[in-house]
Write a protein that holds these residues in place. Structure first.
Motif, short mmCIF file in Angstrom:
data_model
loop_
_atom_site.label_atom_id
_atom_site.label_comp_id
_atom_site.label_asym_id
_atom_site.label_seq_id
_atom_site.Cartn_x
_atom_site.Cartn_y
_atom_site.Cartn_z
N UNK A 205 0.84 -1.20 0.00
CA UNK A 205 0.00 0.00 0.00
C UNK A 205 0.88 1.26 0.00
N UNK A 206 1.98 1.23 0.75
CA UNK A 206 2.90 2.39 0.75
C UNK A 206 3.52 2.56 -0.63
N UNK A 207 3.87 1.45 -1.29
CA UNK A 207 4.43 1.52 -2.65
C UNK A 207 3.39 2.11 -3.60
N UNK A 208 2.16 1.60 -3.49
CA UNK A 208 1.09 2.09 -4.38
C UNK A 208 0.91 3.60 -4.22
N UNK A 209 0.86 4.06 -2.95
CA UNK A 209 0.61 5.49 -2.69
C UNK A 209 1.78 6.35 -3.18
N UNK A 210 3.02 5.90 -2.93
CA UNK A 210 4.20 6.67 -3.38
C UNK A 210 4.20 6.81 -4.90
N UNK A 211 3.90 5.69 -5.59
CA UNK A 211 3.93 5.70 -7.06
C UNK A 211 2.78 6.54 -7.61
N UNK A 212 1.60 6.43 -6.99
CA UNK A 212 0.45 7.21 -7.46
C UNK A 212 0.74 8.70 -7.32
N UNK A 213 1.36 9.09 -6.20
CA UNK A 213 1.64 10.52 -5.96
C UNK A 213 2.60 11.08 -7.00
N UNK A 216 4.06 7.36 -11.22
CA UNK A 216 4.98 6.30 -11.67
C UNK A 216 4.18 4.99 -11.76
N UNK A 217 4.19 4.30 -12.91
CA UNK A 217 3.43 3.04 -12.99
C UNK A 217 4.01 1.96 -12.08
N UNK A 218 3.12 1.12 -11.58
CA UNK A 218 3.58 0.06 -10.67
C UNK A 218 2.76 -1.21 -10.90
N UNK A 219 3.43 -2.33 -10.80
CA UNK A 219 2.77 -3.63 -10.88
C UNK A 219 2.98 -4.32 -9.52
N UNK A 220 1.87 -4.68 -8.89
CA UNK A 220 1.93 -5.24 -7.54
C UNK A 220 1.55 -6.72 -7.57
N UNK A 221 2.41 -7.58 -7.01
CA UNK A 221 2.09 -9.01 -6.90
C UNK A 221 1.37 -9.20 -5.56
N UNK A 222 0.06 -9.47 -5.64
CA UNK A 222 -0.77 -9.57 -4.44
C UNK A 222 -0.79 -11.00 -3.91
#
Ligand code: FAD
Ligand code: FES
Length: 269
Positions: A205-213, A216-222
């Motif tokens: 979630x921290x990675x998602x928020x940092x990238x969204x701000x 920066x595109x991000x791919x998350x392995x859930x």
């Protein structure tokens, strides 16, 4: 969406050829001569061929999901990284050369290459480093790798991804703090990046928020609790901006832009 490598129907046997230790982690190496080669980010449902279930309360009963750690090119070897957190992982960690796994896979959708010639930035936490090792191999070692671990028992996991920068919660190795702090400063001077991340939900979630701000595109392995691994039980669903998806067939890699949060119930360890 990435083309997926389809698992052959049914389970098959794979012989264990080595059991290695990296701190608290076990790496199981096995040979799977009949299966297709996996893509980075795909996973397998594993159980031991002998003595699975039948103990106290019949656990473990269902197979368990594991990302493929490595699949060296030109052979049939598969490697898995396992942290002993319960009856299934405890049993798998007992396996030694000559024992057999029963496996189903490769399953799910893995990582896709960086778009617009972006630089790949891999961010892993704990046992979530597993799918990043095979992705590092497939990117020919060109990616920047940031890994976070809890303590000295877990930090040896960093040996599995050469050249990684490390953060530890207790300061026993590398940066004293969170891996997302390393990501934050990396993104300050590397915005033309694509981030690939796997780890516990608060980290994702921290990675998602940092990238969204920073756009920066991000791919998350859930991760999600999985009973079948192939779309039949709906036990692994998570909400996305376009409805509920099954992590086992629509993921486990999901583009961060499809998530309002990576803090989904049932995800992670
Ligand atoms: C796609 C995918 C890839 C995975 N890759 C790896 C890997 O590479 N290496 C690895 O060690 N593990 C991995 N896991 C996690 C592993 O499948 C689970 O931890 C598994 O349930 C452990 O089985 P167990 O019988 O040992 O423990 P369980 O009895 O299943 O669980 C032990 C403890 O962990 C908690 N827990 C376990 N799994 C979950 C979950 N998914 N969600 C919420 N809580 C959970 C339980 O509540 C319990 O407290 C992955 C999971 C998924 C879905
Ligand atoms: S694990 Fe059964 S539908 Fe995903």
């Amino acid at each position: 969406m990435a083309d997926r490598v389809q698992a052959p129907f049914g389970t098959r046997r794979a012989r264990v050829i080595a059991h290695d230790r990296h701190g608290t982690y076990t790496v199981l190496r096995c040979v799977d001569p009949l299966g297709p080669r996996p893509q980075a980010g795909q996973f397998y449902m594993l159980r031991s061929a002998q003595r699975w279930g039948g103990g106290d309360g019949q656990r473990p009963y269902l197979p368990r999901a594991f990302s493929v750690l490595r699949a060296p090119a030109g052979g049939a070897e598969l490697q898995f990284l396992i942290e002993d957190v319960g009856p299934g992982t405890a049993r798998l960690c007992e396996l030694r050369a000559g024992d057999e796994l029963s496996l189903l896979g490769p399953l799910g959708i893995g990582f896709t290459p960086p778009r617009e010639r972006r630089r790949a930035l891999l961010v892993g936490g704990g046992v979530g480093i597993a799918p990043l090792a095979i992705w590092q191999d497939q990117l020919d070692g060109s990616a920047t790798v940031l890994l976070g671990f809890r303590d000295a028992a877990h930090a040896p996991g960093a040996e599995l991804l050469p050249g990684a920068r490390v953060a530890t919660d207790d300061g026993c190795a590398g940066h004293h703090g969170l891996v997302t702090e390393l990501l934050d400063s990396e993104l300050d001077h590397a915005r033309h990046a694509e981030v690939y991340a796997c780890g516990p939900p608060p980290m994702l979630e921290a990675v998602r928020a940092l990238c969204a701000a920073r756009d920066v595109p991000a791919q998350l392995a859930l991760e999600s609790g999985m009973a079948c691994g192939f779309g039949a039980c709906f036990g692994c669903v998570v909400p996305t901006t376009d409805g509920y998806v099954r992590v086992c067939v629509d993921g486990p890699v999901i583009d961060a832009s499809r998530l309002q949060t990576a803090l989904t119930s049932g995800a992670g360890h």
